[in-house]
Design a protein around this motif. Structure first.
Motif, PDB file in Angstrom:
ATOM      1  N   ILE A  62       0.750  -1.111   0.143  1.00 48.25           N
ATOM      2  CA  ILE A  62      -0.106  -0.015  -0.026  1.00 48.25           C
ATOM      3  C   ILE A  62       1.010   1.384   0.021  1.00 48.25           C
ATOM      4  N   PRO A  63       0.977   1.748  -1.125  1.00 49.79           N
ATOM      5  CA  PRO A  63       2.020   2.867  -1.298  1.00 49.79           C
ATOM      6  C   PRO A  63       1.501   4.302  -0.658  1.00 49.79           C
ATOM      7  N   SER A  64       2.751   4.916   0.014  1.00 50.41           N
ATOM      8  CA  SER A  64       2.401   6.301   0.482  1.00 50.41           C
ATOM      9  C   SER A  64       2.486   7.401  -0.328  1.00 50.41           C
ATOM     10  N   VAL A  65       3.080   7.022  -1.772  1.00 48.15           N
ATOM     11  CA  VAL A  65       3.537   7.910  -2.797  1.00 48.15           C
ATOM     12  C   VAL A  65       3.461   7.254  -3.976  1.00 48.15           C
ATOM     13  N   GLU A  66       3.348   7.737  -5.272  1.00 45.78           N
ATOM     14  CA  GLU A  66       3.152   7.157  -6.435  1.00 45.78           C
ATOM     15  C   GLU A  66       4.798   6.344  -6.591  1.00 45.78           C
ATOM     16  N   ILE A  67       4.700   5.211  -7.004  1.00 45.84           N
ATOM     17  CA  ILE A  67       5.623   4.331  -6.982  1.00 45.84           C
ATOM     18  C   ILE A  67       5.834   3.729  -8.348  1.00 45.84           C
ATOM     19  N   ASP A  68       7.076   3.578  -8.698  1.00 46.80           N
ATOM     20  CA  ASP A  68       7.750   2.930  -9.896  1.00 46.80           C
ATOM     21  C   ASP A  68       8.099   1.500  -9.408  1.00 46.80           C
ATOM     22  N   ALA A  69       7.204   0.398  -9.757  1.00 45.46           N
ATOM     23  CA  ALA A  69       7.314  -0.922  -9.175  1.00 45.46           C
ATOM     24  C   ALA A  69       8.063  -1.805 -10.461  1.00 45.46           C
ATOM     25  N   GLY A  70       8.492  -1.249 -11.401  1.00 48.09           N
ATOM     26  CA  GLY A  70       9.097  -2.045 -12.432  1.00 48.09           C
ATOM     27  C   GLY A  70       8.251  -2.251 -13.668  1.00 48.09           C
ATOM     28  N   GLU A  71       9.048  -3.201 -14.484  1.00 48.31           N
ATOM     29  CA  GLU A  71       8.163  -3.474 -15.676  1.00 48.31           C
ATOM     30  C   GLU A  71       6.782  -4.363 -15.535  1.00 48.31           C
ATOM     31  N   ASP A  72       7.274  -5.244 -14.597  1.00 47.00           N
ATOM     32  CA  ASP A  72       5.685  -6.274 -14.355  1.00 47.00           C
ATOM     33  C   ASP A  72       4.651  -5.216 -13.987  1.00 47.00           C
ATOM     34  N   LEU A  73       4.692  -4.568 -12.849  1.00 48.06           N
ATOM     35  CA  LEU A  73       3.724  -3.956 -12.050  1.00 48.06           C
ATOM     36  C   LEU A  73       3.422  -2.316 -12.631  1.00 48.06           C
ATOM     37  N   GLY A  74       4.686  -1.887 -13.207  1.00 47.84           N
ATOM     38  CA  GLY A  74       4.342  -0.349 -13.555  1.00 47.84           C
ATOM     39  C   GLY A  74       4.263   0.605 -12.419  1.00 47.84           C
ATOM     40  N   SER A  75       3.469   1.641 -12.494  1.00 45.69           N
ATOM     41  CA  SER A  75       3.306   2.489 -11.443  1.00 45.69           C
ATOM     42  C   SER A  75       2.455   2.144 -10.605  1.00 45.69           C
ATOM     43  N   LEU A  76       2.255   2.390  -9.365  1.00 47.35           N
ATOM     44  CA  LEU A  76       1.255   2.181  -8.446  1.00 47.35           C
ATOM     45  C   LEU A  76       0.858   3.521  -7.871  1.00 47.35           C
ATOM     46  N   SER A  77      -0.361   3.721  -7.588  1.00 47.95           N
ATOM     47  CA  SER A  77      -0.671   4.997  -7.101  1.00 47.95           C
ATOM     48  C   SER A  77      -0.845   4.912  -5.444  1.00 47.95           C
ATOM     49  N   VAL A  78      -0.801   6.219  -5.009  1.00 42.82           N
ATOM     50  CA  VAL A  78      -1.051   6.418  -3.565  1.00 42.82           C
ATOM     51  C   VAL A  78      -2.227   5.458  -2.853  1.00 42.82           C
ATOM     52  N   GLY A  79      -2.066   4.601  -2.071  1.00 42.64           N
ATOM     53  CA  GLY A  79      -3.287   3.832  -1.534  1.00 42.64           C
ATOM     54  C   GLY A  79      -3.554   2.516  -2.180  1.00 42.64           C
ATOM     55  N   GLN A  80      -3.110   2.472  -3.407  1.00 44.95           N
ATOM     56  CA  GLN A  80      -3.499   1.331  -4.213  1.00 44.95           C
ATOM     57  C   GLN A  80      -3.017   0.137  -3.778  1.00 44.95           C
ATOM     58  N   GLN A  81      -3.778  -0.647  -3.184  1.00 47.01           N
ATOM     59  CA  GLN A  81      -3.606  -2.173  -2.596  1.00 47.01           C
ATOM     60  C   GLN A  81      -3.157  -2.930  -3.726  1.00 47.01           C
ATOM     61  N   THR A  82      -2.064  -3.440  -3.874  1.00 42.64           N
ATOM     62  CA  THR A  82      -1.532  -4.296  -4.744  1.00 42.64           C
ATOM     63  C   THR A  82      -0.781  -5.573  -4.304  1.00 42.64           C
ATOM     64  N   LEU A  83      -1.392  -6.951  -4.884  1.00 38.73           N
ATOM     65  CA  LEU A  83      -0.790  -8.184  -4.463  1.00 38.73           C
ATOM     66  C   LEU A  83       0.394  -8.521  -5.349  1.00 38.73           C
ATOM     67  N   VAL A  84       1.570  -8.898  -4.833  1.00 42.01           N
ATOM     68  CA  VAL A  84       2.694  -9.489  -5.514  1.00 42.01           C
ATOM     69  C   VAL A  84       3.136 -10.791  -5.000  1.00 42.01           C
ATOM     70  N   PRO A  85       2.949 -11.828  -5.876  1.00 43.47           N
ATOM     71  CA  PRO A  85       3.611 -13.345  -5.601  1.00 43.47           C
ATOM     72  C   PRO A  85       5.040 -13.122  -5.842  1.00 43.47           C
ATOM     73  N   LEU A  86       5.788 -13.908  -4.573  1.00 48.27           N
ATOM     74  CA  LEU A  86       7.240 -13.899  -4.708  1.00 48.27           C
ATOM     75  C   LEU A  86       7.473 -15.302  -4.320  1.00 48.27           C
ATOM     76  N   GLN A  87       8.496 -15.844  -4.815  1.00 47.23           N
ATOM     77  CA  GLN A  87       9.372 -17.182  -4.438  1.00 47.23           C
ATOM     78  C   GLN A  87      10.348 -16.873  -3.617  1.00 47.23           C
ATOM     79  N   PRO A  88      11.193 -17.887  -3.260  1.00 47.81           N
ATOM     80  CA  PRO A  88      12.375 -17.653  -2.242  1.00 47.81           C
ATOM     81  C   PRO A  88      13.488 -16.989  -3.261  1.00 47.81           C
ATOM     82  N   HIS A  89      13.924 -15.946  -2.351  1.00 46.37           N
ATOM     83  CA  HIS A  89      15.152 -15.224  -2.974  1.00 46.37           C
ATOM     84  C   HIS A  89      14.740 -14.136  -4.280  1.00 46.37           C
ATOM     85  N   GLN A  90      13.458 -14.217  -4.556  1.00 49.43           N
ATOM     86  CA  GLN A  90      12.848 -13.153  -5.488  1.00 49.43           C
ATOM     87  C   GLN A  90      12.730 -11.985  -4.891  1.00 49.43           C
TER      88      GLN A  90
END
Length: 186
Positions: A62-90
């Motif tokens: 849940i970002p407090s400011v607009e975030i650059d989350a990389g190529e896969d997720l793009g930009s995330l807006s303030v307060g935009q709840q985003t789910l991200v799956p990760l594997q070990p060491h990712q």
């Protein structure tokens, strides 16, 4: 650790604090510094990096400011709840999008313990400086909210008549009371 800065003629030798696996957690509140500025407007960015330790880790951001989350997720807006799956060491690397951006207050929840680092590409302080000015690569392992204490000690690092020291205080609950002993004098 040696950290060359992309597209700049500077580089930075750095140290990092790393926490053992038993010191990791599942709830974090990002703490950092505002993005640095240069006279030529070359951006240096504040960042938060999350490293998964277990299979099937699900992050909720849940970002407090607009975030650059990389190529896969793009930009995330303030307060935009985003789910991200990760594997070990990712790794998920988040950076600020605008000059002066500060990721402090960004909420990170994980289904499994994760390591979280907050940092800055090349901090040059608050005043605009030439892009050639040396910058400090800042990076620190964040402590999970479950490891936060109630009493803290801060020491003055400058001489009494020297420049002011700065503290960044972040609370995990609304209506938190902060007291200083002895009281701070302006």
């Amino acid at each position: 650790q040696y950290s060359p800065l992309a597209a700049m003629t500077a580089s930075s030798g750095d140290g990092s604090l790393l926490l053992p696996v038993h010191g990791l957690g599942t709830e974090y509140i990002a703490v950092g510094r505002p993005e640095g500025r240069t006279i030529t407007s070359t951006r240096t960015r504040a960042s938060v990096t999350v490293v998964a330790t277990a299979a099937g880790t699900q992050l909720t951001l849940i970002p407090s400011v607009e975030i650059d989350a990389g190529e896969d997720l793009g930009s995330l807006s303030v307060g935009q709840q985003t789910l991200v799956p990760l594997q070990p060491h990712q790794v998920l690397h988040l950076t600020t999008m605008s000059e002066g951006g500060d990721l402090s207050g960004t909420l990170i929840y994980a289904s499994q313990p994760v390591a979280v680092f907050a940092g800055h590409e090349a901090d040059r302080g608050a005043a605009p400086v030439p892009v050639q000015a040396p910058g400090d690569h800042l990076e620190d392992a964040l402590r999970p909210v479950s490891a936060w204490g109630r009493v803290h000690v801060a020491v003055k690092t400058s001489p009494p008549k020297g420049p002011s020291d700065g503290l960044i205080i972040v609370a995990s609950e609304d209506d938190t009371l902060v007291q200083f002993d002895p009281p701070i004098h302006q």
